[in-house]
Design a protein around this motif. Structure first.
Motif, PDB file in Angstrom:
ATOM      1  N   ALA A  22       0.796   8.700  -1.218  1.00 19.58           N
ATOM      2  CA  ALA A  22       1.626   8.050  -0.207  1.00 19.58           C
ATOM      3  C   ALA A  22       3.083   8.025  -0.637  1.00 19.58           C
ATOM      4  CB  ALA A  22       1.125   6.621   0.027  1.00 19.58           C
ATOM      5  N   PHE A  28       3.464   8.277   5.026  1.00 16.47           N
ATOM      6  CA  PHE A  28       3.390   7.481   6.237  1.00 16.47           C
ATOM      7  C   PHE A  28       4.696   7.503   7.011  1.00 16.47           C
ATOM      8  CE2 PHE A  28       0.527   5.436   3.086  1.00 16.47           C
ATOM      9  CZ  PHE A  28      -0.617   5.981   3.603  1.00 16.47           C
ATOM     10  N   SER A  29       5.294   8.657   7.146  1.00 12.11           N
ATOM     11  CA  SER A  29       6.552   8.748   7.864  1.00 12.11           C
ATOM     12  C   SER A  29       6.559   9.844   8.925  1.00 12.11           C
ATOM     13  CB  SER A  29       7.698   9.019   6.880  1.00 12.11           C
ATOM     14  OG  SER A  29       7.493  10.244   6.206  1.00 12.11           O
ATOM     15  N   GLN A  46      -0.319  13.822   7.664  1.00  9.55           N
ATOM     16  CA  GLN A  46      -0.790  12.737   8.500  1.00  9.55           C
ATOM     17  C   GLN A  46      -0.659  13.100   9.966  1.00  9.55           C
ATOM     18  OE1 GLN A  46       1.661   9.346   8.905  1.00  9.55           O
ATOM     19  NE2 GLN A  46      -0.005   7.958   9.411  1.00  9.55           N
ATOM     20  N   GLN A  48      -0.918  11.123  13.852  1.00 10.87           N
ATOM     21  CA  GLN A  48      -1.019   9.852  14.554  1.00 10.87           C
ATOM     22  C   GLN A  48      -1.088  10.007  16.069  1.00 10.87           C
ATOM     23  OE1 GLN A  48       1.516   6.569  13.563  1.00 10.87           O
ATOM     24  NE2 GLN A  48       1.477   6.996  11.389  1.00 10.87           N
ATOM     25  N   LEU A  71      -4.772   8.636  12.019  1.00  8.95           N
ATOM     26  CA  LEU A  71      -4.709   7.217  12.380  1.00  8.95           C
ATOM     27  C   LEU A  71      -4.481   7.084  13.880  1.00  8.95           C
ATOM     28  CD1 LEU A  71      -4.552   4.273  11.133  1.00  8.95           C
ATOM     29  CD2 LEU A  71      -2.074   4.550  11.300  1.00  8.95           C
ATOM     30  N   MET A 172      -0.179  -0.080  10.167  1.00  4.29           N
ATOM     31  CA  MET A 172       0.914   0.548   9.438  1.00  4.29           C
ATOM     32  C   MET A 172       2.179  -0.298   9.429  1.00  4.29           C
ATOM     33  SD  MET A 172      -0.374   3.412   8.425  1.00  4.29           S
ATOM     34  CE  MET A 172       1.054   4.382   8.000  1.00  4.29           C
ATOM     35  N   GLU A 173       2.404  -1.057  10.492  1.00  6.03           N
ATOM     36  CA  GLU A 173       3.639  -1.817  10.605  1.00  6.03           C
ATOM     37  C   GLU A 173       3.616  -3.009   9.648  1.00  6.03           C
ATOM     38  OE1 GLU A 173       6.177  -0.785  12.267  1.00  6.03           O
ATOM     39  OE2 GLU A 173       5.073   0.919  13.056  1.00  6.03           O
ATOM     40  N   LEU A 194      -0.671  -1.942   4.668  1.00  4.06           N
ATOM     41  CA  LEU A 194      -0.213  -1.209   3.487  1.00  4.06           C
ATOM     42  C   LEU A 194       1.133  -1.725   2.978  1.00  4.06           C
ATOM     43  CD1 LEU A 194      -1.222   2.442   4.445  1.00  4.06           C
ATOM     44  CD2 LEU A 194      -2.601   0.599   3.496  1.00  4.06           C
ATOM     45  N   HIS A 195       1.249  -3.048   2.850  1.00  2.00           N
ATOM     46  CA  HIS A 195       2.469  -3.683   2.359  1.00  2.00           C
ATOM     47  C   HIS A 195       2.102  -5.020   1.722  1.00  2.00           C
ATOM     48  CE1 HIS A 195       4.806  -0.853   4.839  1.00  2.00           C
ATOM     49  NE2 HIS A 195       3.955  -1.120   5.806  1.00  2.00           N
ATOM     50  N   TYR A 270      -1.220  -3.551  -1.153  1.00  2.06           N
ATOM     51  CA  TYR A 270      -2.258  -3.523  -0.131  1.00  2.06           C
ATOM     52  C   TYR A 270      -2.713  -4.954   0.143  1.00  2.06           C
ATOM     53  CZ  TYR A 270      -2.492   1.463  -1.208  1.00  2.06           C
ATOM     54  OH  TYR A 270      -2.174   2.790  -1.406  1.00  2.06           O
TER      55      TYR A 270
END
Length: 309
Positions: A22, A28-29, A46, A48, A71, A172-173, A194-195, A270
């Motif tokens: 990642a 994730f961009s 990825q 989406q 996703l 994701m947000e 994921l933050h 996470y």
């Protein structure tokens, strides 16, 4: 067994080679437009949005195990239709995982999914992919592939399907709100973010409601599992995505109350809110979440707080 062993060995070598994909690949961009087939050129990629995608090997001498992370919105599941495939079985394969794997950790955890490990992970090679489209159990699915021969590859179509009763969800947000429910079923459901997060509990109805009626006194209770309760919410954090390996961020929670107002800190990369349900009750927990900022970490450290992920 041989295919599963091969997959584990490849995952180990791949994780050692690239570390955290990642971070290394900016995983994730990227978003893709649907329409004509889209070429996926990166080893770690990825998707989406719905559409048709194609991966063709560049013939690297040791490509390792590559990965396509797919996703959908949280109220959808994903259908994967492998339409064309040409992969030499001598050293090449693709694997379809119902869920995501990062650094040998999976979400949902192997114990939380509605399917067995063998049902969730399938391998293919040659010119024969799945005989019918593969449908995920939640809003994420993972295609693993190792294709060393130049020009070989596969083409697949992604379609999103409505899911009226989402259970395990990846968000994701870093900021938002969500209501996690079991819909009266005996299952463990999790929201993974994921933050590092601050989770503000808005409302709880766990271990109390049967057929729309409350059967226990109102109020929020803590340490429910230790008290013998079979229905509760727990708050987890860790450096990997598999809930089984995470640390407990606060005492678990059950009971019934609106406008709870409890704030729970989940300080690692996470964060998971997990709802454990026996099937006896209709359970739900509503919460807001907001990413922990660098300044907040500095303030917490100045106050003597230490965090182990």
């Amino acid at each position: 067994m041989k295919a599963a062993l091969c997959f584990c060995v490849l995952m180990t070598a791949f994780s050692a080679a690239v570390g955290n994909p990642a971070k290394k690949w900016g995983l994730f961009s990227r978003h893709y437009r649907s329409g004509r087939p889209t070429e996926l050129a990166r080893c770690i990629d990825q998707v989406q949005v719905e559409g048709t995608y194609r991966y063709i090997s560049t013939g690297e001498s040791d490509p390792g195990l590559c990965s396509i992370y797919i996703l959908s919105p949280p109220d959808k599941i994903i259908e994967i239709d492998v339409q064309e495939m040409n992969i030499d079985c001598n050293g090449g394969l693709i694997g379809l995982l119902d869920g995501w794997e990062l650094n040998q950790e999976v979400f949902p955890g192997w114990l939380d999914g509605s399917k067995s490990r063998e049902e969730r992970l399938k391998f293919f090679c040659g010119e024969s992919g799945p005989s019918k489209p593969v449908v995920s159990s939640q809003n994420l699915i993972n295609i693993k592939h190792r294709i060393p021969n130049l020009g070989e590859g596969f083409t697949f179509t992604v379609r999103f399907i409505d899911n009226p009763e989402p259970c395990n969800v990846l968000l994701m947000e870093p900021t938002g709100a969500y209501t996690l429910q079991n819909f009266g079923k005996a299952r463990n459901c999790s929201v993974s973010i994921l933050h590092p997060e601050k989770v503000n509990i808005l409302g709880v109805d766990i271990g109390s409601t049967i057929d729309g009626k409350h059967h226990k006194s109102m109020g929020v209770r803590r340490q429910c599992m230790e008290s013998g309760e079979r229905d509760y919410a727990e708050f987890l954090f860790g450096s990997g995505m598999q809930p089984d390996y995470m640390r407990l961020g606060d005492n678990d929670m059950c009971g019934t109350k609106h406008e709870v107002g409890s704030l729970i800190l989940l300080p690692c990369g996470y964060s998971v809110v997990r709802l454990v349900s026996s099937g006896q009750y209709v359970n739900s927990i509503s919460f807001r979440f907001d990413r922990v900022t660098d300044d907040e970490f500095v303030e917490l450290a100045a106050m003597g707080h230490t965090f182990q992920c």
